[in-house]
Enzyme design. Structure first.
Site, PDB file in Angstrom:
ATOM      1  N   VAL A   1      -1.115  -1.078  -4.467  1.00 47.32           N
ATOM      2  CA  VAL A   1      -2.272  -0.194  -4.353  1.00 47.32           C
ATOM      3  C   VAL A   1      -1.783   1.232  -4.108  1.00 47.32           C
ATOM      4  O   VAL A   1      -1.074   1.490  -3.134  1.00 47.32           O
ATOM      5  CB  VAL A   1      -3.200  -0.626  -3.194  1.00 47.32           C
ATOM      6  CG1 VAL A   1      -4.469   0.231  -3.192  1.00 47.32           C
ATOM      7  CG2 VAL A   1      -3.548  -2.099  -3.292  1.00 47.32           C
TER       8      VAL A   1
ATOM      9  N   PHE B   1       0.828  -1.202   0.000  1.00 45.56           N
ATOM     10  CA  PHE B   1       0.000   0.000   0.000  1.00 45.56           C
ATOM     11  C   PHE B   1       0.865   1.256   0.000  1.00 45.56           C
ATOM     12  O   PHE B   1       1.846   1.339   0.751  1.00 45.56           O
ATOM     13  CB  PHE B   1      -0.875   0.059   1.259  1.00 45.56           C
ATOM     14  CG  PHE B   1      -2.029  -0.905   1.291  1.00 45.56           C
ATOM     15  CD1 PHE B   1      -3.180  -0.653   0.564  1.00 45.56           C
ATOM     16  CD2 PHE B   1      -1.965  -2.045   2.075  1.00 45.56           C
ATOM     17  CE1 PHE B   1      -4.255  -1.529   0.600  1.00 45.56           C
ATOM     18  CE2 PHE B   1      -3.036  -2.929   2.120  1.00 45.56           C
ATOM     19  CZ  PHE B   1      -4.185  -2.674   1.381  1.00 45.56           C
ATOM     20  N   ASP B   2       0.491   2.206  -0.809  1.00 47.28           N
ATOM     21  CA  ASP B   2       0.953   3.577  -0.630  1.00 47.28           C
ATOM     22  C   ASP B   2       0.267   4.102   0.633  1.00 47.28           C
ATOM     23  O   ASP B   2      -0.652   3.464   1.166  1.00 47.28           O
ATOM     24  CB  ASP B   2       0.572   4.399  -1.861  1.00 47.28           C
ATOM     25  CG  ASP B   2       0.844   5.881  -1.706  1.00 47.28           C
ATOM     26  OD1 ASP B   2       1.927   6.241  -1.234  1.00 47.28           O
ATOM     27  OD2 ASP B   2      -0.064   6.681  -2.025  1.00 47.28           O
ATOM     28  N   ASN B   3       0.679   5.264   1.112  1.00 48.08           N
ATOM     29  CA  ASN B   3       0.071   5.829   2.326  1.00 48.08           C
ATOM     30  C   ASN B   3      -0.896   6.962   1.974  1.00 48.08           C
ATOM     31  O   ASN B   3      -2.101   6.771   1.902  1.00 48.08           O
ATOM     32  CB  ASN B   3       1.158   6.318   3.282  1.00 48.08           C
ATOM     33  CG  ASN B   3       0.596   7.043   4.487  1.00 48.08           C
ATOM     34  OD1 ASN B   3      -0.441   6.664   5.003  1.00 48.08           O
ATOM     35  ND2 ASN B   3       1.256   8.101   4.919  1.00 48.08           N
TER      36      ASN B   3
END
Length: 264
Positions: A215, A7-9
């Protein structure tokens, strides 16, 4: 086969609120995407300060940022740029930068507090450096709060034996805190990674036998999207998305929970 979701943040797990200040003329913006701003130029670099932004409130607002960096020995990393920029080049500029002040960052605090009264998760501060002019062109102050279904999404994925990773351009300290809140091992959390760095995270996982879903929501995820087995663009942030991202993704989702419905 082992599976991993990276995941990106900001804009992916965290609803991002950002204040950008034009240091030269003093204008403040809350509706500009910093990556788009940099993408539109060929000399800008996003420089993330590895420093708890809240500490700036205790300093004289007229103190030069360059002096703060020296006094507190603040490290920094280059999170995004459209051309190759070295840390040494940025350091040469920041060492002698003589007009950007603490107030150029803290001016955004009150605006962020209106958006997020309790400042749930502060990502910190960054500088956009004009490498050709040798100046700080913009400052960025950001904070965020979890999108509603993030915890539920992560728990469901973990219950299926899927390993969770975070790879973000945001401050390392903030990403480690995020990992702790989500009960993700800090070894799986990569803070202040560049566009290429995110791609390397995906590549390392694939080399380790993982099938990888990436993502993300922004241009700094594009190389990781290309490298991942499955790419998912989330538009929950409700910001304009670059057409480049639309062309490079397998799925587009409006709610992070939709990740749990993608079979990979």
């Amino acid at each position: 086969m082992k599976k991993a979701v990276v995941f990106d943040n900001s804009g992916t797990l965290i609803e991002r609120f950002r204040v950008i200040k034009d240091v030269i003329n003093g204008n403040i913006f809350t509706d500009i995407n910093s990556l788009d701003l940099i993408e539109a130029a060929d000399s800008l670099a996003l420089v993330v300060l590895q420093f708890n932004t809240n500490k700036l409130q205790k300093l004289d607002s007229d103190t030069l940022i360059s002096d703060v960096i020296k006094q507190y020995n603040i490290d920094f990393d280059i999170s995004f740029s459209t051309r190759q920029v070295s840390k040494a080049e940025v350091k040469d500029i920041l060492d002698v930068e003589s007009h950007t002040k603490v107030s150029d960052i803290t001016d955004g605090f009150d605006i962020l507090r209106e958006k997020i009264p309790h400042m749930e998760l502060c990502n910190g501060s960054a500088l956009i450096v004009d490498m050709d002019l040798g100046v700080v062109a913009y400052t960025i102050t950001s904070a965020g709060k979890f999108f509603p279904k993030v915890f539920e999404t992560v728990e469901i994925l973990k219950s299926r034996g899927i390993e969770i990773f975070i790879a973000s351009g945001d401050r390392k300290g903030a990403i480690n805190r995020l990992a702790n809140m989500l009960d993700v091992p800090e070894d799986n959390a990569y803070g202040t990674v560049s566009t290429r760095g995110k791609c390397e995270v995906v590549s390392i996982l694939k080399d380790g036998g993982y099938k990888v879903m990436m993502v993300g929501d922004g241009l700094n995820d594009i190389l990781a999207f290309k490298k991942a087995d499955v790419s998912v663009l989330t538009i929950e942030q409700q910001e304009e998305v670059s057409p480049k991202m639309m062309d490079k993704t397998d799925y587009i989702i409006e709610d992070i929970f939709e990740v749990t419905q993608i079979d990979f």
